[in-house]
Scaffold this motif. Structure first.
Motif, PDB file in Angstrom:
ATOM      1  N   THR A 148      -6.199   6.520  -7.237  1.00  0.00           N
ATOM      2  CA  THR A 148      -5.759   7.882  -7.579  1.00  0.00           C
ATOM      3  C   THR A 148      -6.828   8.924  -7.246  1.00  0.00           C
ATOM      4  O   THR A 148      -6.532   9.953  -6.635  1.00  0.00           O
ATOM      5  CB  THR A 148      -5.415   7.965  -9.078  1.00  0.00           C
ATOM      6  N   GLU A 149      -8.052   8.637  -7.648  1.00  0.00           N
ATOM      7  CA  GLU A 149      -9.105   9.639  -7.480  1.00  0.00           C
ATOM      8  C   GLU A 149      -9.382   9.947  -6.007  1.00  0.00           C
ATOM      9  O   GLU A 149      -9.369  11.122  -5.624  1.00  0.00           O
ATOM     10  CB  GLU A 149     -10.373   9.185  -8.203  1.00  0.00           C
ATOM     11  N   PRO A 150      -9.615   8.919  -5.146  1.00  0.00           N
ATOM     12  CA  PRO A 150      -9.820   9.280  -3.740  1.00  0.00           C
ATOM     13  C   PRO A 150      -8.590   9.934  -3.106  1.00  0.00           C
ATOM     14  O   PRO A 150      -8.735  10.837  -2.290  1.00  0.00           O
ATOM     15  CB  PRO A 150     -10.154   7.939  -3.064  1.00  0.00           C
ATOM     16  N   LEU A 151      -7.403   9.494  -3.519  1.00  0.00           N
ATOM     17  CA  LEU A 151      -6.188  10.094  -2.944  1.00  0.00           C
ATOM     18  C   LEU A 151      -6.054  11.558  -3.357  1.00  0.00           C
ATOM     19  O   LEU A 151      -5.666  12.409  -2.542  1.00  0.00           O
ATOM     20  CB  LEU A 151      -4.946   9.304  -3.389  1.00  0.00           C
ATOM     21  N   GLN A 152      -6.379  11.841  -4.603  1.00  0.00           N
ATOM     22  CA  GLN A 152      -6.322  13.232  -5.053  1.00  0.00           C
ATOM     23  C   GLN A 152      -7.369  14.077  -4.329  1.00  0.00           C
ATOM     24  O   GLN A 152      -7.120  15.211  -3.944  1.00  0.00           O
ATOM     25  CB  GLN A 152      -6.553  13.301  -6.564  1.00  0.00           C
ATOM     26  N   LEU A 153      -8.524  13.470  -4.136  1.00  0.00           N
ATOM     27  CA  LEU A 153      -9.613  14.170  -3.441  1.00  0.00           C
ATOM     28  C   LEU A 153      -9.215  14.487  -2.001  1.00  0.00           C
ATOM     29  O   LEU A 153      -9.402  15.598  -1.514  1.00  0.00           O
ATOM     30  CB  LEU A 153     -10.847  13.262  -3.462  1.00  0.00           C
ATOM     31  N   ILE A 154      -8.613  13.516  -1.342  1.00  0.00           N
ATOM     32  CA  ILE A 154      -8.247  13.677   0.068  1.00  0.00           C
ATOM     33  C   ILE A 154      -7.070  14.633   0.229  1.00  0.00           C
ATOM     34  O   ILE A 154      -7.053  15.489   1.106  1.00  0.00           O
ATOM     35  CB  ILE A 154      -7.927  12.289   0.683  1.00  0.00           C
ATOM     36  N   SER A 155      -6.097  14.498  -0.655  1.00  0.00           N
ATOM     37  CA  SER A 155      -4.895  15.323  -0.501  1.00  0.00           C
ATOM     38  C   SER A 155      -5.049  16.698  -1.146  1.00  0.00           C
ATOM     39  O   SER A 155      -4.204  17.568  -0.975  1.00  0.00           O
ATOM     40  CB  SER A 155      -3.698  14.607  -1.124  1.00  0.00           C
ATOM     41  N   LEU A 200       0.805  -1.230   0.000  1.00  0.00           N
ATOM     42  CA  LEU A 200       0.000   0.000   0.000  1.00  0.00           C
ATOM     43  C   LEU A 200       0.834   1.275   0.000  1.00  0.00           C
ATOM     44  O   LEU A 200       0.459   2.274  -0.610  1.00  0.00           O
ATOM     45  CB  LEU A 200      -0.916   0.024   1.229  1.00  0.00           C
ATOM     46  N   LYS A 201       1.964   1.240   0.720  1.00  0.00           N
ATOM     47  CA  LYS A 201       2.724   2.492   0.879  1.00  0.00           C
ATOM     48  C   LYS A 201       3.178   3.099  -0.448  1.00  0.00           C
ATOM     49  O   LYS A 201       3.113   4.322  -0.603  1.00  0.00           O
ATOM     50  CB  LYS A 201       3.917   2.275   1.822  1.00  0.00           C
ATOM     51  N   PRO A 202       3.620   2.283  -1.434  1.00  0.00           N
ATOM     52  CA  PRO A 202       4.005   2.908  -2.708  1.00  0.00           C
ATOM     53  C   PRO A 202       2.859   3.668  -3.374  1.00  0.00           C
ATOM     54  O   PRO A 202       3.087   4.653  -4.060  1.00  0.00           O
ATOM     55  CB  PRO A 202       4.431   1.713  -3.566  1.00  0.00           C
ATOM     56  N   ILE A 203       1.628   3.206  -3.148  1.00  0.00           N
ATOM     57  CA  ILE A 203       0.471   3.881  -3.758  1.00  0.00           C
ATOM     58  C   ILE A 203       0.242   5.241  -3.086  1.00  0.00           C
ATOM     59  O   ILE A 203      -0.132   6.215  -3.735  1.00  0.00           O
ATOM     60  CB  ILE A 203      -0.792   2.987  -3.638  1.00  0.00           C
ATOM     61  N   PHE A 204       0.505   5.292  -1.767  1.00  0.00           N
ATOM     62  CA  PHE A 204       0.271   6.528  -1.014  1.00  0.00           C
ATOM     63  C   PHE A 204       1.494   7.461  -1.055  1.00  0.00           C
ATOM     64  O   PHE A 204       1.405   8.617  -0.642  1.00  0.00           O
ATOM     65  CB  PHE A 204      -0.054   6.196   0.451  1.00  0.00           C
ATOM     66  N   ALA A 205       2.619   6.928  -1.557  1.00  0.00           N
ATOM     67  CA  ALA A 205       3.898   7.637  -1.412  1.00  0.00           C
ATOM     68  C   ALA A 205       3.926   9.018  -2.062  1.00  0.00           C
ATOM     69  O   ALA A 205       4.590   9.932  -1.578  1.00  0.00           O
ATOM     70  CB  ALA A 205       5.032   6.785  -1.984  1.00  0.00           C
ATOM     71  N   ASN A 206       3.217   9.173  -3.156  1.00  0.00           N
ATOM     72  CA  ASN A 206       3.315  10.446  -3.895  1.00  0.00           C
ATOM     73  C   ASN A 206       2.344  11.522  -3.410  1.00  0.00           C
ATOM     74  O   ASN A 206       2.199  12.544  -4.063  1.00  0.00           O
ATOM     75  CB  ASN A 206       3.081  10.192  -5.388  1.00  0.00           C
TER      76      ASN A 206
END
Lengths: 117, 360
Positions: free
Chosen positions: B66-73, B11-17
């Motif tokens: 990508t989409e939820p991560l972009q939304l959250i960050s 999971l961490k590589p997905i969240f890394a950026n």
């Protein structure tokens, strides 16, 4: 006759909020469990993944239609549950009315026969 | 019991950026809890044999985060919000074979910034029907990029566009099998031990600054262009189209039915075959025999000035001309057999049914 086992994702996208609100109106749920609940509700004709759910959960939370809480420790981790709010229940009722209207109109548009004078 | 460290490996590589915030940490915990339960179910139902495989399958089935991560960050900019992007990553140790099937898609092979394989799709407009489908089975990564439906081309100037980018790390030594119906495949700045096999119905294959182990490409109608490229072997079969090679080093096996083969600053050896077309080969360094077979068309070969080699040039109905100081055993209008220099190190053989042969 063509057998089409899976519903088009393009077709169903506009109904995702209504689907999630309907599931939550029957009990609190979390990402992994909701994937299975939606597969069960559609008799396996529609599969949604967690990534889509996470996005919609956040959008519905922002609108105040659902809220969330952490459950007790299970299998080494705490599940994040979602719960429908009063505003969410009202929104679901409105969605069902809108859907019924849209369904009837689309059926009429795609199957109706023009009257020729 | 699924280990937290195992989950974080995937999971961490997905969240890394994405920026580390309270919201992103909360999201990580939510996803990790779902992955843990999904992986445990996979193990319990014997759909996965090891915890590692179970976690990998569970993470893959999450879909594109990508989409939820972009939304959250808050990293999603309105300028790009109309584009859809799908991003997934795998450890290069776990994947030894990549299979790609695409219709009307641009595929870019690029260098990975880290030691992982990344697959990224750019779409405009966002269409679920053309979203790339990615599956993993044991050591194989399978990528399917379906074509848009006919009605999606009805709106002028808004034709759907899809680009799939595959980023390969420098230590990758696996196979790529790509089959494209129509579209383009580009390989840029990739330096590893990749063994690539490409089938392209119509379109182009371009390579720029790349160094891989082997490339085998079959193009029905289209173009092949390589600049600053090196591989142990380069096997090309272009039915109709042009082949352009510039600063390319390889053992060549190149054929075209109707088209032109142009090579500048070539290094290596090999065979070049054309049915009807012209061949121009300018060699910087030759390290083995060179054979050219052409049915009708001109063949021009330029060899390094210091080289010593044997030649056997035969044109059934055409002329042969050698512009190097040479000794001849046969020298007639349609044939030249002989030697350049005192210590020949390789053979140059050309057969042309009807055409002109020039060796310089």
């Amino acid at each position: 006759m063509t057998i089409r086992p899976d519903i088009s994702k393009d077709l169903i996208r506009g109904a995702t909020d209504g689907i999630i609100l309907n599931v939550l109106s029957q009990g609190d749920s979390y990402g992994y469990q909701m994937v299975q609940q939606i597969a069960e509700l559609s008799d396996g004709h529609y599969e949604i993944n967690e990534a889509t759910l996470y996005t919609v959960f956040r959008r519905l939370s922002k609108k105040g239609l659902i809220d969330s809480y952490y459950g007790s420790e299970t299998q080494g981790g705490r599940r994040k549950y979602y719960h429908i709010t009063e505003a969410g229940i009202t929104e679901l009722a409105q969605f069902r009315k809108d859907w019924q209207f849209a369904k009837n109109t689309i059926t009429q548009l795609t199957t109706g026969v023009l009257k020729h004078d | 019991m699924i280990d937290d460290n195992l989950i974080s490996t995937f999971l961490k590589p997905i969240f890394a950026n994405y920026p580390q915030t309270d919201d992103s940490r909360d999201f990580y915990n939510e996803v990790a809890a779902d992955v843990r339960e999904a992986a445990q179910d996979l193990l319990d139902s014997n759909d996965a044999t090891t915890p590692e495989q179970a976690v990998k399958l569970a993470v893959d089935s999450l879909g594109d985060l990508t989409e939820p991560l972009q939304l959250i960050s808050g990293t999603q900019s309105p300028a790009i919000s109309q584009n859809s992007s799908a991003n997934s990553s795998w450890s290069a140790d776990l994947i030894t074979r990549i299979v790609m099937h695409a219709d009307e898609t641009k595929v870019n092979l690029v260098a990975s910034p880290d030691d992982q394989i990344h697959v990224h799709q750019y779409q405009q407009p966002k269409l679920a029907s053309t979203k790339v489908q990615i599956k993993t089975l044991e050591n194989t990564l399978s990528i399917e990029a379906p074509s848009p439906r006919w009605f999606q081309y009805l709106i002028p100037f808004r034709h759907p566009k899809s680009t799939v980018e595959i980023a390969l790390p420098s230590q990758f030594a696996g196979h790529l099998e790509a089959e494209l119906k129509s579209g383009t495949l580009s390989i840029e700045n990739v330096k590893n031990q990749l063994q690539a096999k490409v089938v392209l119905s119509s379109g182009s294959l371009s390579i720029n600054h790349a160094w891989i182990k082997t490339l085998s490409a079959q193009i029905n109608s289209g173009q092949f262009k390589a600049r600053h490229f090196a591989s142990n072997s380069l096997q090309l079969d272009v039915h109709t189209g042009t082949i352009q090679l510039s600063n390319v080093e390889s053992t060549f096996d190149i054929s075209t039915h109707s088209g032109t083969i142009k090579g500048n600053v070539l290094t290596g050896k090999g065979q070049f075959t054309a049915h009807s077309g012209a061949l121009f080969l300018d060699w910087q360094h030759v390290n083995g025999d060179v054979t050219v077979i052409n049915h009708s068309g001109t063949v021009k070969i330029q060899t390094p000035m210091k080289d010593s080699f044997k030649f056997d040039l035969q044109a059934k109905s055409g002329t042969v001309k050698v512009t190097r100081n040479a000794t001849y055993s046969v020298q007639v209008l349609g044939a030249a057999i002989g030697q350049v220099g005192d210590r020949p190190q390789y053979d140059v053989k050309v057969e042309d049914h009807s055409g002109t042969i020039r060796l310089s």
